[in-house]
Design a protein around this motif. Sequence first.
Motif, PDB file in Angstrom:
ATOM      1  N   ALA A 180      24.226   8.464  -8.426  1.00 23.47           N
ATOM      2  CA  ALA A 180      25.442   8.557  -8.233  1.00 23.47           C
ATOM      3  C   ALA A 180      25.919  10.600  -8.280  1.00 23.47           C
ATOM      4  N   PRO A 181      26.771  11.057  -7.878  1.00 21.85           N
ATOM      5  CA  PRO A 181      26.795  10.411  -5.915  1.00 21.85           C
ATOM      6  C   PRO A 181      25.557   9.854  -5.505  1.00 21.85           C
ATOM      7  N   HIS A 210      24.398   1.353  -6.386  1.00 22.08           N
ATOM      8  CA  HIS A 210      25.140   2.301  -6.634  1.00 22.08           C
ATOM      9  C   HIS A 210      23.322   2.578  -8.245  1.00 22.08           C
TER      10      HIS A 210
END
Length: 324
Positions: free
Chosen positions: A129-130, A125
């Motif tokens: 994101a995404p 992450h």
Amino acid sequence: MDPLLQHQRILITGGLGYVGGRVAQYFSKNHPEVNLRLTTHRRGIQKPGWLAKGDVVEMDLVNDDDIERACQDIDVILHLAALHEVDCAKDAKHAVRVNERGTFKVLESAKHCNVKRFIYFSTAHVYGAPLAGEINELTVTRPVGAYAVTHKAAGEHVLAAAQRKEIEGLVVRLSNGFGAPISASGGRWTLVVNDLCRQAVMNKQITLRSAGLQYRDFITLTDVSRAVSHLVGLPRDQLQDGLFNLGGECSMQIKEIAELIQKRCKTLFGYKPPLCVGAQSSADQTDKLAYNIDKLKSTGFELTRQIDDAIDETLLFCDQKFKK
């Protein structure tokens, strides 16, 4: 036994947690001569029966004395203790205290105690994101929430210490690990595969809150554990700059993983839970994802990709613990 692992003294912070517990179990089973020290923030936890050699110690990442004691007489630290994404979202300040400053404290104690190698578990992450498109270690990081931001900052401390040659520091950016936990309390049931497997067993139905079109990279916890073992035993001259992506080369839509869980339910239990999918919205992200681990593979690591087995073990665990 890998001669590079023989008689190593390994500290696994978060060693009774979701990922850390599986890593610890793997080492205990496959490298029984390794002396493991597992940390937990919970009080009064007894040594698990599967721990072949080692002990369990209490450690709070905001307690300097706890950290210093845990790092004594250790060769390698696998640092997995951290607040997960749900708790980080609830309290960003505490996320900084635990994930970033806590990691810095463990790293400083590791150096003070002459630990040889420090392997820090970060997250995919940090790339944003995404996640979408081709992602490798050269991809620009754009962390959004406190979970990703604190992991990115903590990883920088580790890589900087390695660059200064103060310690052999490695940062592993993990995608979506899944598989049965070592206990129901450490199961991380908000994670997508775990959540869907529990739904399939408890409700005999799988419900997605979205259309399930977003892509994620999935890796079994068995392959995660194998990768950790590989990195612990990797010769120093193969560490490169210390930064490695760790994923399963298995990019699937959430709907696809749900459909696979349906099939495995049919095979294991004789029923196929209905799949209820949410409505598609303009906000749904449908770009494909390729989480590249070529850098890790260049060091000799290979995936087993036993996706069905990992789903089966998770379903069977849920059937044993949660079946109504």
